[in-house]
Write a protein that holds these residues in place. Structure first.
Motif, PDB file in Angstrom:
ATOM      1  N   UNK A 186       0.794  -1.224   0.000  1.00 46.24           N
ATOM      2  CA  UNK A 186       0.000   0.000   0.000  1.00 46.24           C
ATOM      3  C   UNK A 186       0.827   1.273   0.000  1.00 46.24           C
ATOM      4  N   UNK A 187       1.976   1.286   0.703  1.00 50.81           N
ATOM      5  CA  UNK A 187       2.708   2.536   0.881  1.00 50.81           C
ATOM      6  C   UNK A 187       3.232   3.060  -0.454  1.00 50.81           C
ATOM      7  N   UNK A 188       3.323   4.382  -0.549  1.00 49.87           N
ATOM      8  CA  UNK A 188       3.763   5.029  -1.774  1.00 49.87           C
ATOM      9  C   UNK A 188       5.221   5.451  -1.721  1.00 49.87           C
ATOM     10  N   UNK A 189       5.727   5.729  -0.510  1.00 57.11           N
ATOM     11  CA  UNK A 189       7.103   6.201  -0.344  1.00 57.11           C
ATOM     12  C   UNK A 189       7.690   5.608   0.929  1.00 57.11           C
ATOM     13  N   UNK A 190       8.975   5.871   1.165  1.00 58.16           N
ATOM     14  CA  UNK A 190       9.631   5.341   2.359  1.00 58.16           C
ATOM     15  C   UNK A 190       9.220   6.079   3.626  1.00 58.16           C
ATOM     16  N   UNK A 191       8.630   7.266   3.499  1.00 57.75           N
ATOM     17  CA  UNK A 191       8.292   8.071   4.680  1.00 57.75           C
ATOM     18  C   UNK A 191       6.794   8.216   4.880  1.00 57.75           C
ATOM     19  N   UNK A 192       5.984   7.448   4.158  1.00 59.00           N
ATOM     20  CA  UNK A 192       4.542   7.708   4.189  1.00 59.00           C
ATOM     21  C   UNK A 192       3.925   7.496   5.561  1.00 59.00           C
ATOM     22  N   UNK A 193       4.438   6.571   6.355  1.00 59.04           N
ATOM     23  CA  UNK A 193       3.851   6.353   7.677  1.00 59.04           C
ATOM     24  C   UNK A 193       4.293   7.407   8.671  1.00 59.04           C
ATOM     25  N   UNK A 194       5.096   8.384   8.217  1.00 60.72           N
ATOM     26  CA  UNK A 194       5.490   9.486   9.078  1.00 60.72           C
ATOM     27  C   UNK A 194       6.811   9.296   9.783  1.00 60.72           C
ATOM     28  N   UNK A 195       7.440   8.147   9.600  1.00 54.75           N
ATOM     29  CA  UNK A 195       8.718   7.866  10.240  1.00 54.75           C
ATOM     30  C   UNK A 195       9.792   7.644   9.174  1.00 54.75           C
ATOM     31  N   UNK A 196      11.042   7.974   9.486  1.00 52.33           N
ATOM     32  CA  UNK A 196      12.140   7.723   8.534  1.00 52.33           C
ATOM     33  C   UNK A 196      12.530   6.250   8.550  1.00 52.33           C
ATOM     34  N   UNK A 230       7.607  14.991  -4.599  1.00 49.39           N
ATOM     35  CA  UNK A 230       7.830  16.223  -3.837  1.00 49.39           C
ATOM     36  C   UNK A 230       7.583  15.997  -2.345  1.00 49.39           C
ATOM     37  N   UNK A 231       6.565  15.219  -2.014  1.00 50.74           N
ATOM     38  CA  UNK A 231       6.309  14.918  -0.598  1.00 50.74           C
ATOM     39  C   UNK A 231       7.460  14.113   0.004  1.00 50.74           C
ATOM     40  N   UNK A 232       7.938  13.120  -0.730  1.00 53.80           N
ATOM     41  CA  UNK A 232       9.064  12.325  -0.235  1.00 53.80           C
ATOM     42  C   UNK A 232      10.307  13.202  -0.064  1.00 53.80           C
ATOM     43  N   UNK A 233      10.566  14.068  -1.035  1.00 51.07           N
ATOM     44  CA  UNK A 233      11.743  14.937  -0.961  1.00 51.07           C
ATOM     45  C   UNK A 233      11.629  15.919   0.198  1.00 51.07           C
ATOM     46  N   UNK A 234      10.428  16.431   0.465  1.00 51.03           N
ATOM     47  CA  UNK A 234      10.236  17.358   1.586  1.00 51.03           C
ATOM     48  C   UNK A 234      10.473  16.652   2.919  1.00 51.03           C
ATOM     49  N   UNK A 235       9.958  15.419   3.046  1.00 50.38           N
ATOM     50  CA  UNK A 235      10.242  14.641   4.256  1.00 50.38           C
ATOM     51  C   UNK A 235      11.747  14.465   4.443  1.00 50.38           C
ATOM     52  N   UNK A 236      12.442  14.124   3.359  1.00 52.19           N
ATOM     53  CA  UNK A 236      13.884  13.881   3.467  1.00 52.19           C
ATOM     54  C   UNK A 236      14.639  15.141   3.859  1.00 52.19           C
ATOM     55  N   UNK A 237      14.176  16.310   3.431  1.00 50.41           N
ATOM     56  CA  UNK A 237      14.829  17.555   3.841  1.00 50.41           C
ATOM     57  C   UNK A 237      14.726  17.749   5.353  1.00 50.41           C
ATOM     58  N   UNK A 238      13.570  17.440   5.889  1.00 49.59           N
ATOM     59  CA  UNK A 238      13.416  17.543   7.346  1.00 49.59           C
ATOM     60  C   UNK A 238      14.301  16.530   8.073  1.00 49.59           C
ATOM     61  N   UNK A 239      14.195  15.262   7.687  1.00 48.86           N
ATOM     62  CA  UNK A 239      14.905  14.216   8.417  1.00 48.86           C
ATOM     63  C   UNK A 239      16.421  14.343   8.275  1.00 48.86           C
ATOM     64  N   UNK A 240      16.896  14.932   7.194  1.00 47.78           N
ATOM     65  CA  UNK A 240      18.341  15.071   6.990  1.00 47.78           C
ATOM     66  C   UNK A 240      18.918  16.305   7.659  1.00 47.78           C
ATOM     67  N   UNK A 241      18.161  17.393   7.714  1.00 43.10           N
ATOM     68  CA  UNK A 241      18.713  18.662   8.185  1.00 43.10           C
ATOM     69  C   UNK A 241      18.149  19.126   9.520  1.00 43.10           C
TER      70      UNK A 241
END
Length: 449
Positions: A186-196, A230-241
Motif C-alpha cells: 500500500x505505501x507510496x514512499x519510504x516516509x509515508x507512515x510518518x517515520x524515517x 515532492x512529498x518524499x523529498x520534503x520529508x527527506x529535507x526535514x529528516x536530513x537537516x
C-alpha cells in the motif's frame, strides 16, 4: 487443542480421574510424558524451519512471510513513462520536485539519491527500523508470558523455557510478517507512515503502488508521480537537516512501547488457545485481541507528543509541497486533499500495525498544523518558519495548534529570534556535540512537543 501453555502445565489433581485412561496413574504419567515429547519434537521442527532469532521477535521469519506473501503479486516496475523504465521516471520526477522545493523552503535537498522500490525492496530496506520499533513491546509480552506460567511449570520446564521464548518470537514474527506484507502493498514512499524507515539520505518511491493509487483519480500518472516525489523529498529535507527530529520520533515510539502493561490473566487464556502442532493457531491467538494494551497516563502523554510531532511534520510537508507545486500541476489541490484524507484516516495496513505495536501512526491534527505553518510563513516568512526546526524548544506545542494566532503573535514579540540565522542554527545542531545533547533530551519526560 492443548489447554496448557505449550505442555508445561501440570495436571489438576482434582480432575485426574476424568483424564486418566483405564489402567490408572502410571499409564497416565507415561501418556503425558509421551504427549509432551511429541509436542517438543513438533516445536523443534517448527523452530528449525523458522530461522534463527536471538531477540523477542523472529525477524527472519517475519521477512520470510512478508516476501512469500508478496511473491508473484508484483509485476514489472515499468508503467510511468509510457512503457519506459520506472527508475528513470522516478529520478526525473524527483529532480523536478527538488527544483520546485528549493523556492519553498530554506532547507536544502536531503537525499543524495532517489530510487524506485518494489514492495519486496521496501520490506528488506525498512526491516531494521521496524526492529527498533517492535522490540520493546515484544520484549514486554514475552517476559510476561514466562511470568504467567505457574511456578511448578517453570521448575519442571527448566531450560525449556527458552523454547517458550522462541515460540513467542515466532508468533510475533508471523504477525509482523503479515503486517509488513500488507503495508508494503500500500505505501507510496519510504516516509509515508510518518517515520524515517529507510536508509539515510535516500528518497524511495514505489511505482507499482503509486500506479494502483492513481487509478480512478482521473489525473495524469506523471502529475501524481511528481507530487508524491515532492512529498518524499520534503520529508527527506526535514529528516536530513533537522538532526533531533529522527531521534525524537523513534524515541517517543519506543517510550510508548516500553510503557505497555500486559495482563497475565489474558496471557494464560491466550496460552490455552495455542496448539503447538498447528502454527496457524499461534497467529490466531496473537491476533485475538487478548493482548490489546491498556493505555497508561505515561503512555497517553507520549502518544500526545508523538501525534503532535507527526502532525507538525505532515503539516509542514503539506504546506511546503503546496507552495512548491503552486499552479504547476493543475490537479495538485485535489491530490493534496486525497493524500490528506489518506494520511489522516489510515487503512487496513495501518490498523494491523496499530494492533501489533500498540499505537496508530496518524497525524490526527495535521490540518491544524498545516494552518499554523501557513500562517507563520505568510506573516513571518519562510526563513523564520523553517528556522523553528532548529531546536525542539522552538517548536509549536499541542496548545499552539489550538490557537495558531497566539503562537504567531508570540513570534512577533520575540525580538531575539529575529537575530537568529536559521541556517546557522541548523548547522550548529548537526555538530556531534549538539546532536548528542539533543539525543539526551529526547528521552526525558520534559521533551516537546
Amino acid at each position: 487443542m492443548s489447554n496448557l501453555p505449550f505442555g508445561f502445565g501440570l495436571p489438576d489433581p482434582d480432575k485426574r480421574g476424568e483424564n486418566e485412561p483405564e489402567g490408572g496413574g502410571p499409564q497416565s504419567g507415561a501418556d503425558a510424558f509421551n504427549q509432551l515429547g511429541q509436542m517438543l519434537s513438533q516445536l523443534g521442527q517448527m523452530l528449525s524451519q523458522a530461522g534463527s532469532s536471538s531477540g523477542p521477535v523472529n525477524y527472519d521469519l517475519a521477512q520470510q512471510i512478508a516476501l512469500q506473501k508478496l511473491s508473484g503479486t508484483e509485476g514489472s516496475k515499468i508503467g510511468f513513462a509510457s512503457g519506459g523504465d520506472s527508475d528513470s521516471a522516478v529520478r526525473d520526477a524527483a529532480h523536478l520536485a527538488e527544483l520546485w522545493l528549493d523556492g519553498a523552503t530554506i532547507l536544502p535537498a536531503g537525499a543524495n539519491k532517489t530510487v524506485a522500490w518494489s514492495a519486496r525492496d521496501w520490506v528488506q530496506k525498512t526491516l531494521p527500523t521496524w526492529q527498533r520499533l517492535c522490540d520493546p513491546v515484544a520484549r514486554q509480552v514475552s517476559g510476561a508470558w514466562v511470568e504467567a506460567l505457574p511456578a511448578e511449570a517453570k521448575q519442571a520446564a527448566g531450560p525449556l523455557l527458552s523454547m517458550v521464548g522462541q515460540m513467542g518470537g515466532m508468533a510475533f514474527g508471523s504477525q509482523l510478517g503479515n503486517a509488513l506484507a500488507q503495508l508494503a502493498s500500500e505505501v507510496l514512499t519510504s516516509t509515508e507512515v510518518g517515520l524515517p524507515l529507510g536508509p539515510d539520505a535516500t528518497s524511495a518511491l514505489l511505482p507499482a503502488n503509486i500506479e494502483k493509487f492513481t487509478e480512478g483519480l482521473e489525473l495524469p500518472n506523471s502529475e501524481v508521480l511528481v507530487f508524491i516525489a515532492a512529498r518524499e523529498a520534503a520529508h527527506q529535507r526535514l529528516f536530513s537537516h533537522v538532526p533531533w527530529l529522527r531521534q525524537r520520533l523513534l524515541a517517543t515510539v519506543e517510550e510508548f512501547a516500553h510503557g505497555i502493561k500486559v495482563d497475565t490473566s489474558s496471557l494464560e487464556q491466550l496460552a490455552g488457545q495455542v496448539d503447538p502442532s498447528n502454527p496457524a493457531s499461534i497467529e490466531e491467538a496473537m491476533s485475538s485481541g487478548l493482548l490489546e494494551p491498556k493505555t497508561t497516563p505515561e503512555q497517553q502523554a507520549a502518544l500526545t507528543r508523538l501525534e503532535t510531532l507527526l502532525a507538525l511534520v505532515e503539516g509542514w510537508v503539506d504546506v511546503v509541497v503546496a507552495e512548491a507545486v503552486g499552479d504547476r500541476l493543475p490537479g495538485a489541490d485535489a491530490l493534496r486533499e486525497t493524500l490528506r484524507r489518506r494520511r489522516a484516516t489510515g487503512g487496513p495496513a495501518e490498523q494491523t500495525f496499530a494492533t501489533l505495536v500498540g499505537l496508530e501512526l496518524r497525524p490526527r491534527r495535521m490540518r491544524a498544523a498545516s494552518a499554523l505553518w501557513k500562517l507563520v510563513g505568510d506573516r513571518h516568512g519562510i526563513e523564520k518558519r523553517d528556522g523553528l526546526w532548529s531546536h525542539p524548544d522552538l517548536m509549536p506545542t499541542a496548545e499552539d495548534l489550538d490557537d495558531p494566532l497566539e503562537f504567531s503573535d508570540r513570534l512577533s514579540e520575540q525580538a531575539g529570534l529575529d537575530t537568529v540565522d536559521p541556517l546557522a542554527e541548523l548547522e550548529r545542531t548537526q555538530k556531534p556535540e549538539g546532536e548528542s545533547e539533543d539525543n539526551s533530551d529526547s528521552g526525558s519526560g520534559e521533551a516537546k512537543p
